[in-house]
Design a protein around this motif. Structure first.
Motif, PDB file in Angstrom:
ATOM      1  N   LEU A 342       4.148 -18.301 -28.482  1.00 40.69           N
ATOM      2  CA  LEU A 342       4.909 -18.854 -27.363  1.00 40.69           C
ATOM      3  C   LEU A 342       5.228 -20.333 -27.525  1.00 40.69           C
ATOM      4  O   LEU A 342       5.771 -20.949 -26.608  1.00 40.69           O
ATOM      5  CB  LEU A 342       4.143 -18.619 -26.054  1.00 40.69           C
ATOM      6  CG  LEU A 342       4.219 -17.172 -25.553  1.00 40.69           C
ATOM      7  CD1 LEU A 342       3.137 -16.885 -24.535  1.00 40.69           C
ATOM      8  CD2 LEU A 342       5.605 -16.882 -24.953  1.00 40.69           C
ATOM      9  N   GLY A 343       4.923 -20.894 -28.680  1.00 40.28           N
ATOM     10  CA  GLY A 343       5.296 -22.276 -28.942  1.00 40.28           C
ATOM     11  C   GLY A 343       6.739 -22.392 -29.390  1.00 40.28           C
ATOM     12  O   GLY A 343       7.485 -21.398 -29.441  1.00 40.28           O
ATOM     13  N   PRO A 344       7.176 -23.589 -29.730  1.00 43.56           N
ATOM     14  CA  PRO A 344       8.534 -23.789 -30.235  1.00 43.56           C
ATOM     15  C   PRO A 344       8.741 -23.051 -31.559  1.00 43.56           C
ATOM     16  O   PRO A 344       7.801 -22.568 -32.189  1.00 43.56           O
ATOM     17  CB  PRO A 344       8.618 -25.309 -30.437  1.00 43.56           C
ATOM     18  CG  PRO A 344       7.543 -25.871 -29.564  1.00 43.56           C
ATOM     19  CD  PRO A 344       6.444 -24.856 -29.562  1.00 43.56           C
ATOM     20  N   VAL A 345       9.980 -22.995 -31.987  1.00 42.08           N
ATOM     21  CA  VAL A 345      10.341 -22.331 -33.241  1.00 42.08           C
ATOM     22  C   VAL A 345      10.129 -23.303 -34.402  1.00 42.08           C
ATOM     23  O   VAL A 345      10.422 -24.501 -34.294  1.00 42.08           O
ATOM     24  CB  VAL A 345      11.811 -21.865 -33.202  1.00 42.08           C
ATOM     25  CG1 VAL A 345      12.214 -21.238 -34.536  1.00 42.08           C
ATOM     26  CG2 VAL A 345      12.031 -20.891 -32.050  1.00 42.08           C
ATOM     27  N   GLY A 346       9.604 -22.789 -35.499  1.00 40.94           N
ATOM     28  CA  GLY A 346       9.421 -23.624 -36.675  1.00 40.94           C
ATOM     29  C   GLY A 346       9.084 -22.778 -37.868  1.00 40.94           C
ATOM     30  O   GLY A 346       9.214 -21.549 -37.840  1.00 40.94           O
ATOM     31  N   GLY A 347       8.617 -23.426 -38.931  1.00 39.43           N
ATOM     32  CA  GLY A 347       8.297 -22.673 -40.128  1.00 39.43           C
ATOM     33  C   GLY A 347       7.476 -23.468 -41.116  1.00 39.43           C
ATOM     34  O   GLY A 347       7.173 -24.650 -40.912  1.00 39.43           O
ATOM     35  N   ASN A 348       7.099 -22.791 -42.190  1.00 38.30           N
ATOM     36  CA  ASN A 348       6.322 -23.360 -43.300  1.00 38.30           C
ATOM     37  C   ASN A 348       5.015 -24.009 -42.853  1.00 38.30           C
ATOM     38  O   ASN A 348       4.663 -25.098 -43.335  1.00 38.30           O
ATOM     39  CB  ASN A 348       7.157 -24.380 -44.077  1.00 38.30           C
ATOM     40  CG  ASN A 348       8.431 -23.788 -44.644  1.00 38.30           C
ATOM     41  OD1 ASN A 348       8.470 -22.631 -45.027  1.00 38.30           O
ATOM     42  ND2 ASN A 348       9.485 -24.595 -44.679  1.00 38.30           N
ATOM     43  N   PRO A 349       4.261 -23.389 -41.943  1.00 35.76           N
ATOM     44  CA  PRO A 349       2.993 -23.994 -41.538  1.00 35.76           C
ATOM     45  C   PRO A 349       2.034 -24.084 -42.720  1.00 35.76           C
ATOM     46  O   PRO A 349       2.152 -23.334 -43.696  1.00 35.76           O
ATOM     47  CB  PRO A 349       2.469 -23.036 -40.466  1.00 35.76           C
ATOM     48  CG  PRO A 349       3.103 -21.722 -40.800  1.00 35.76           C
ATOM     49  CD  PRO A 349       4.457 -22.057 -41.330  1.00 35.76           C
TER      50      PRO A 349
END
Length: 380
Positions: A342-349
């Motif tokens: 439910l957090g913001p959209v992102g990638g490559n953690p």
């Protein structure tokens, strides 16, 4: 509602920057506690009570709810720790390039925590009663398997109707309705050192023994059934011309349903208790410490509610499953309707390329606030 968030966007980004630029790896107690103190101040400013759960080795956990809250129906989970070593924040601090923000922990999950804070601020600003119906746990050791916080989460979650977990949304914006369970093991092998040229026959190679174990452990993987066993890190030996007397393997285990755990654990124990190189000894430590977040009717029902909310505010919502672990597994295993991502959209953690899509910050914050309020309205 969106107007308030638009007015707060720069404050949100400034706080994300402040948090990202503080090293808060799981083993960095001081850094995690610094994050906690900043968040404690912000929540107290809007009338929330913050109970600090002291930890000796790792950072403290925070349990947060409004001073007027009685028996909240909703538990919200987020973590303050990251996977990055001390010094990473100064090496590659928060920065913005185009529509993306970068920095260690920016998407996993410092932007999520800020989104949560401002979703609550929005409800307080709008004088909605949803902010009195939530309990928030910010833990400090999620990236290490929530070793000290699992019992806290399970205790506080008991009796709740819903669990909202603030891991980031997938890169396509999807929420998470199921996750694999996971565990971590450490296999230590003791052998006998000897000179590899003068008297190799007197040695007992810990590395050789470990090599047998690695192959056998990997053969336990069954990708069609969602089972994977992977030795991701090995250590051993002292010099190239010495028969190794010590070797260590770190093992990652993933399962798709809880029934797989017992038989897989037995297989791992059998392999590690059998000696392939005579004269060596092995020690296996660890366990499957996160149950899978299985797809079930409770989670799917909550997803449909959230999808309807998304339609109302113009945010398309899809559900997905993932192999990564999170604290959502604990609440889902208790039978609580749980949605993750439910957090913001992102990638490559967990990488140098980790990013957060800035245009997703406000819509996802609005989505979270609306979910909290509508779930509250549903039961009043």
């Amino acid at each position: 509602m969106i107007r308030f968030l638009e007015q707060q966007q720069q404050n949100m980004i400034d706080l994300i920057e402040r948090l990202v630029n503080i090293d808060s790896g799981s083993i960095n107690k001081d850094g995690v506690n610094e994050i906690g103190k900043i968040l404690q101040e912000h929540f107290q400013e809007i009338g929330f009570k913050v109970d600090v759960v002291e930890e000796q080795e790792h950072g403290n956990h925070l349990v947060i709810q409004h001073e007027e809250a009685t028996k909240p129906d909703i538990i919200i989970l987020a973590h303050m720790d990251t996977v990055f070593p001390e010094g990473t924040a100064s090496e590659r601090p928060f920065h913005i390039k185009g529509d993306r923000a970068y920095g260690p922990g920016v998407i996993d999950m410092k932007s999520s925590i800020v989104s949560l804070l401002f979703a609550v601020k929005l409800l307080v600003h709008q004088q909605k009663k949803g902010y009195k119906n939530i309990q928030i746990i910010l833990n400090s050791d999620e990236e290490m398997g929530s070793l000290t916080s699992r019992s806290l989460i399970e205790r506080e979650a008991a009796g709740k109707k819903y669990a909202l977990v603030m891991e980031p949304a997938r890169s396509d914006g999807s929420l998470v309705t199921s996750r694999k369970g996971n565990g971590v093991y450490t296999l230590t092998v003791e052998g006998k050192a000897a000179h590899s040229g003068i008297e190799p026959e007197k040695g007992r190679s810990a590395i050789e023994e470990l090599a047998h174990k690695v192959i056998q452990l990997h053969e336990l993987s069954d990708y069609e059934k969602g089972i994977s066993v992977s030795v991701g890190l090995i250590e051993g030996g002292s010099t190239v011309n010495t028969i190794s007397d010590h070797a260590v393997a770190h093992i990652d285990v993933r399962i798709s349903d809880l029934e797989q755990a017992e038989s897989l654990e037995r297989s791992i124990e059998r392999i590690c208790s059998t000696t392939d190189v005579s004269g060596t000894k092995t020690l296996l430590e660890g366990e499957i410490n996160r149950p899978p977040m299985e797809s079930n009717k409770e989670n799917e029902s909550l997803l449909r509610i959230i999808q309807d909310i998304g339609d109302e505010i113009g945010v398309n919502i899809e559900g997905t499953n993932t192999g990564g672990g999170s604290d959502a597994s604990f609440t889902s295993a208790l039978g609580i309707a749980t949605i993750d991502g439910l957090g913001p959209v992102g990638g490559n953690p967990h990488s140098e390329k980790e990013y957060m899509d800035i245009p997703s910050l406000l819509p996802r914050t609005l989505l979270l606030a609306t979910i909290i309020q509508q779930l509250t309205d549903k039961h009043t």
